[in-house]
Design an enzyme around this catalytic site. Structure first.
Site, PDB file in Angstrom:
ATOM      1  N   GLU A   1     -10.152   2.274   3.680  1.00 21.67           N
ATOM      2  CA  GLU A   1      -9.779   3.497   2.931  1.00 21.67           C
ATOM      3  C   GLU A   1     -11.019   4.087   2.222  1.00 21.67           C
ATOM      4  O   GLU A   1     -11.247   5.293   2.263  1.00 21.67           O
ATOM      5  CB  GLU A   1      -8.697   3.096   1.923  1.00 21.67           C
ATOM      6  CG  GLU A   1      -8.208   4.165   0.994  1.00 21.67           C
ATOM      7  CD  GLU A   1      -7.236   3.540  -0.041  1.00 21.67           C
ATOM      8  OE1 GLU A   1      -6.271   2.849   0.360  1.00 21.67           O
ATOM      9  OE2 GLU A   1      -7.462   3.733  -1.250  1.00 21.67           O
TER      10      GLU A   1
ATOM     11  N   LYS B   1      -4.756  -6.552   3.035  1.00 19.65           N
ATOM     12  CA  LYS B   1      -4.620  -5.404   2.124  1.00 19.65           C
ATOM     13  C   LYS B   1      -5.994  -5.042   1.547  1.00 19.65           C
ATOM     14  O   LYS B   1      -6.335  -3.872   1.394  1.00 19.65           O
ATOM     15  CB  LYS B   1      -3.625  -5.736   1.000  1.00 19.65           C
ATOM     16  CG  LYS B   1      -3.561  -4.705  -0.129  1.00 19.65           C
ATOM     17  CD  LYS B   1      -3.142  -3.339   0.353  1.00 19.65           C
ATOM     18  CE  LYS B   1      -2.822  -2.295  -0.672  1.00 19.65           C
ATOM     19  NZ  LYS B   1      -3.529  -2.173  -1.892  1.00 19.65           N
TER      20      LYS B   1
ATOM     21  N   HIS C   1      -7.825  -3.276   4.258  1.00 18.11           N
ATOM     22  CA  HIS C   1      -7.206  -1.943   4.343  1.00 18.11           C
ATOM     23  C   HIS C   1      -7.857  -1.016   3.317  1.00 18.11           C
ATOM     24  O   HIS C   1      -8.249   0.109   3.619  1.00 18.11           O
ATOM     25  CB  HIS C   1      -5.693  -2.073   4.098  1.00 18.11           C
ATOM     26  CG  HIS C   1      -5.008  -0.791   3.730  1.00 18.11           C
ATOM     27  ND1 HIS C   1      -5.149  -0.188   2.500  1.00 18.11           N
ATOM     28  CD2 HIS C   1      -4.195   0.026   4.441  1.00 18.11           C
ATOM     29  CE1 HIS C   1      -4.450   0.925   2.475  1.00 18.11           C
ATOM     30  NE2 HIS C   1      -3.849   1.077   3.642  1.00 18.11           N
ATOM     31  N   ASN C   2      -7.971  -1.503   2.081  1.00 20.02           N
ATOM     32  CA  ASN C   2      -8.572  -0.676   1.029  1.00 20.02           C
ATOM     33  C   ASN C   2     -10.046  -0.400   1.302  1.00 20.02           C
ATOM     34  O   ASN C   2     -10.543   0.683   1.001  1.00 20.02           O
ATOM     35  CB  ASN C   2      -8.416  -1.350  -0.339  1.00 20.02           C
ATOM     36  CG  ASN C   2      -7.002  -1.221  -0.876  1.00 20.02           C
ATOM     37  OD1 ASN C   2      -6.055  -1.082  -0.115  1.00 20.02           O
ATOM     38  ND2 ASN C   2      -6.855  -1.276  -2.176  1.00 20.02           N
TER      39      ASN C   2
ATOM     40  N   SER D   1       0.832  -1.206   0.000  1.00 21.89           N
ATOM     41  CA  SER D   1       0.000   0.000   0.000  1.00 21.89           C
ATOM     42  C   SER D   1       0.863   1.251   0.000  1.00 21.89           C
ATOM     43  O   SER D   1       1.953   1.266   0.558  1.00 21.89           O
ATOM     44  CB  SER D   1      -0.910   0.038   1.227  1.00 21.89           C
ATOM     45  OG  SER D   1      -1.626   1.260   1.222  1.00 21.89           O
TER      46      SER D   1
HETATM   47  P1  NBP Z   1      -0.351  -2.188 -14.446  1.00 22.42           P
HETATM   48  O1  NBP Z   1      -1.366  -2.769 -13.538  1.00 22.42           O
HETATM   49  O2  NBP Z   1      -0.760  -1.111 -15.378  1.00 22.42           O
HETATM   50  O3  NBP Z   1       0.304  -3.370 -15.314  1.00 22.42           O
HETATM   51  C1  NBP Z   1       1.260  -3.105 -16.320  1.00 22.42           C
HETATM   52  C2  NBP Z   1       2.382  -4.098 -16.249  1.00 22.42           C
HETATM   53  O4  NBP Z   1       1.888  -5.427 -16.416  1.00 22.42           O
HETATM   54  C3  NBP Z   1       3.391  -3.877 -17.370  1.00 22.42           C
HETATM   55  O5  NBP Z   1       4.668  -4.102 -16.862  1.00 22.42           O
HETATM   56  C4  NBP Z   1       2.977  -4.939 -18.389  1.00 22.42           C
HETATM   57  O6  NBP Z   1       4.010  -5.316 -19.265  1.00 22.42           O
HETATM   58  C5  NBP Z   1       2.642  -6.055 -17.473  1.00 22.42           C
HETATM   59  N1  NBP Z   1       1.897  -7.143 -18.107  1.00 22.42           N
HETATM   60  C6  NBP Z   1       0.636  -7.195 -18.588  1.00 22.42           C
HETATM   61 BR1  NBP Z   1      -0.506  -5.772 -18.626  1.00 22.42          BR
HETATM   62  N2  NBP Z   1       0.293  -8.374 -19.083  1.00 22.42           N
HETATM   63  C7  NBP Z   1       1.389  -9.143 -18.937  1.00 22.42           C
HETATM   64  C8  NBP Z   1       1.674 -10.480 -19.251  1.00 22.42           C
HETATM   65  N3  NBP Z   1       0.745 -11.275 -19.786  1.00 22.42           N
HETATM   66  N4  NBP Z   1       2.912 -10.944 -18.991  1.00 22.42           N
HETATM   67  C9  NBP Z   1       3.839 -10.159 -18.440  1.00 22.42           C
HETATM   68  N5  NBP Z   1       3.620  -8.864 -18.081  1.00 22.42           N
HETATM   69  C10 NBP Z   1       2.405  -8.370 -18.336  1.00 22.42           C
HETATM   70  O7  NBP Z   1       0.938  -1.688 -13.613  1.00 22.42           O
HETATM   71  P2  NBP Z   1       0.993  -0.851 -12.254  1.00 22.42           P
HETATM   72  O8  NBP Z   1       0.005   0.248 -12.252  1.00 22.42           O
HETATM   73  O9  NBP Z   1       2.430  -0.542 -12.044  1.00 22.42           O
HETATM   74  O10 NBP Z   1       0.505  -1.896 -11.152  1.00 22.42           O
HETATM   75  C11 NBP Z   1       1.188  -3.122 -10.905  1.00 22.42           C
HETATM   76  C12 NBP Z   1       0.433  -3.881  -9.825  1.00 22.42           C
HETATM   77  O11 NBP Z   1       0.405  -3.087  -8.644  1.00 22.42           O
HETATM   78  C13 NBP Z   1      -1.025  -4.178 -10.154  1.00 22.42           C
HETATM   79  O12 NBP Z   1      -1.388  -5.426  -9.631  1.00 22.42           O
HETATM   80  C14 NBP Z   1      -1.810  -3.115  -9.430  1.00 22.42           C
HETATM   81  O13 NBP Z   1      -3.102  -3.533  -9.049  1.00 22.42           O
HETATM   82  C15 NBP Z   1      -0.942  -2.862  -8.254  1.00 22.42           C
HETATM   83  N6  NBP Z   1      -1.057  -1.466  -7.847  1.00 22.42           N
HETATM   84  C16 NBP Z   1      -0.984  -1.198  -6.582  1.00 22.42           C
HETATM   85  C17 NBP Z   1      -1.079   0.097  -6.154  1.00 22.42           C
HETATM   86  C18 NBP Z   1      -0.961   0.343  -4.757  1.00 22.42           C
HETATM   87  O14 NBP Z   1      -1.245   1.429  -4.276  1.00 22.42           O
HETATM   88  N7  NBP Z   1      -0.539  -0.650  -4.033  1.00 22.42           N
HETATM   89  C19 NBP Z   1      -1.242   1.149  -7.013  1.00 22.42           C
HETATM   90  C20 NBP Z   1      -1.295   0.854  -8.295  1.00 22.42           C
HETATM   91  C21 NBP Z   1      -1.203  -0.468  -8.695  1.00 22.42           C
HETATM   92  P3  NBP Z   1       4.160  -4.590 -20.700  1.00 22.42           P
HETATM   93  O15 NBP Z   1       4.915  -3.324 -20.416  1.00 22.42           O
HETATM   94  O16 NBP Z   1       4.929  -5.551 -21.509  1.00 22.42           O
HETATM   95  O17 NBP Z   1       2.780  -4.332 -21.227  1.00 22.42           O
END
Ligand code: NBP
Length: 483
Positions: A194, A187, A190-191, A133
């Site tokens: 939130e 988590k 938590h959300n 988070s």
């Molecule tokens: P995204 O959720 O937008 O995912 C993009 C990434 O996934 C890129 O690296 C893309 O590779 C890869 N990808 C996909 Br789409 N399909 C794929 C596949 N079949 N094989 C391999 N790679 C693949 O990225 P993010 O916003 O950085 O979020 C990443 C994770 O973190 C998610 O699970 C999200 O829910 C979580 N998250 C958490 C928070 C938080 O506050 N904790 C915030 C935002 C996100 P490519 O570049 O080759 O398309």
């Protein structure tokens, strides 16, 4: 700096915003980090822009990436939650050796994590679902991390996760939560908390804006002041920032320019669904998910506005503005307290259902930093569970009971005022009903049991003796004991 010959302590797969920030955080904290992304452009971009921040080992194939990790290998997946996660797990499990650790840091549904842990364990590797988070900023500068999975994985992973987590008073905001899906479960909750926290802040804003007739900039000052007291938290802090912000194009308050239809990505909905499944009344969280859904029901809302549904004729009471602001602050504090209390109830129920043994004190400790719901009063929550690990409900802790003595009257006045003004306050109001339901000596559930027995012979218990009973409703209305 990049060095293809150096083995990395940790690897990150998926270098979109979250993954690349997490990789930079590892590197900045002295870890050598292996990095890999399906499309190599993102890997190149990361190394080009930030390669100087620490030691990175970039790879263009999953096999090279795995080979660049020291044993036991540790790789964190930060890809789009769902099918992409399964695809990457499969590739890693194929390329890794027994005893290596695959960590999913995305927002996975905890039941998927339970399934994945079983599958990966059957292939001889460890799987850790870790809730992370703090958004992009947290990933870069210190998130709160909630890892589940096997305890022995935590022994290996603990130090490296502690090196990048947020830190409050010398305590890293990360600890082992419990087996398999426990980390992603907490988590998720938590959300959910939130969502409720953001909604009650929104309701307070709405009352000050359209009840007390205040302008956003003036309300921003009120929130700034609130942030120095009981409500001191990240969400109150950013609320003041958002309310003070002017639209760069028109100069109008930004909040007046943003369309009032709230989005959601699903974790709040999961929390509500799970609360229903476990039979835990997480009313504040569920109402806040519904409030977002209602805000986005734009066609229905505009039809209701055009059709001008009657507002009623009850006039709002005349209230002193300063007193009203203080009442709203207290109502907000009370409703927030209920949201946390309900969230901890859901965690307790989930922990029992899935056998995780989650310690609520750990959550109150690690949520103090890095995460979106970080708040001063988590110290009080920690103290409450320190005093009594088996608290039947957080609000029954003596400190919070004492707070509620001061909050209850203002809270009731605010719900009455909102009702009279015709201003929606779904979480303020439903949380108050929840509170009154908990303390009520009699609930209408007795009548409901009577109705159920009438139409479905569902039987009922009696207040005066043990056993299960039924009335012959369509016959002579005699009483029979069924067991
Ligand atoms: P995204 O959720 O937008 O995912 C993009 C990434 O996934 C890129 O690296 C893309 O590779 C890869 N990808 C996909 Br789409 N399909 C794929 C596949 N079949 N094989 C391999 N790679 C693949 O990225 P993010 O916003 O950085 O979020 C990443 C994770 O973190 C998610 O699970 C999200 O829910 C979580 N998250 C958490 C928070 C938080 O506050 N904790 C915030 C935002 C996100 P490519 O570049 O080759 O398309």
């Amino acid at each position: 700096m990049t060095d293809k010959n150096e083995l990395a302590q940790i690897g990150v797969v998926g270098l979109a915003v979250m993954g690349s920030n997490l990789a930079r955080n590892f590197a900045r904290n002295g870890n050598t980090v292996a990095v890999y992304n399906r499309s190599p452009e993102k890997t190149h971009a990361l190394i080009e822009a930030h390669g100087e921040e620490g030691n990175f080992v970039p790879s263009e194939t999953i096999e090279d990436f795995v080979a660049s990790l020291e044993r036991p290998r540790k790789a964190i997946i930060m890809v789009k939650a769902g099918k992409a996660t399964d695809a990457v797990i499969d590739q890693l499990a194929e390329a890794m050796d027994d005893g290596d650790i695959i960590i999913d840091g995305g927002n996975a549904l905890f039941t998927d994590t339970i399934r994945r842990e079983k599958d990966v364990a059957a292939r001889g590797k460890h799987f850790v679902g870790a809730g992370i988070s703090g958004g992009e900023e947290g990933a870069l500068n210190g998130p709160a991390i909630m890892p589940g999975g096997p305890k022995e994985s935590w022994e290996t992973l603990g130090p490296i996760l502690e090196s990048i987590a947020a830190n409050v008073d010398g305590t890293p905001c990360v600890t082992h939560i419990g087996a398999d899906g426990a980390g992603h479960f907490v988590k998720m909750v938590h959300n959910g908390i939130e969502y409720a926290d953001m909604q009650v802040i929104g309701e307070a804003y709405q009352l000050l804006r359209y009840g007390a007739g205040m302008e956003p900039a003036e309300i921003a000052e009120v929130f700034r002041e609130w942030n120095s007291g009981d409500l001191d938290s990240y969400l109150i802090e950013i609320t003041a920032e958002v309310l003070a912000q002017k639209d760069p194009e028109t100069g109008a308050p930004l909040v007046d320019i943003i369309v009032d239809a709230a989005g959601q990505k699903g974790t709040g909905r999961w929390t509500a669904i799970n609360g229903l499944e476990l039979g835990v009344p997480i009313t504040g969280i569920a109402e806040s998910v519904f409030a977002r859904a209602l805000s986005s029901s734009t066609a229905q809302r505009s039809a209701a506005q055009e059709g001008q549904l009657p507002a009623g004729t009850i006039e709002a009471l005349d209230v002193d503005k300063a007193e009203f602001i203080e009442d709203v602050r207290r109502a907000l504090y009370a409703a927030k307290l209920i949201a946390y209390s309900q969230g901890f109830d859901e965690i307790k129920a989930g922990s029992e259902e899935f056998g995780w043994d989650v310690d609520p004190r750990d959550l109150a400790t690690i949520w103090r930093g890095g995460c979106i719901i970080r708040a001063k009063f988590l110290d009080r929550i920690r103290a409450a569970y320190d005093n009594n690990a088996d608290l039947p409900a957080l609000i029954l802790d003596p400190y919070f009971k004492g707070e509620l003595e001061d909050l209850i009257d203002p809270w009731r006045r605010v719900v009455v005022a909102a009702t009279q003004l015709g201003l929606p306050a779904p979480v303020f109001a439903s949380s108050l009903s929840y509170y009154d339901s908990l303390r009520a000596e009699h609930l209408p559930a007795a009548l409901i049991q009577g109705q159920r027995d009438f139409f479905g012979a569902h039987t009922f218990k009696r207040t005066d003796k043990p056993g299960t009973f039924h009335i012959e409703w369509s016959g002579d209305r005699s009483l029979t004991q069924t067991d």
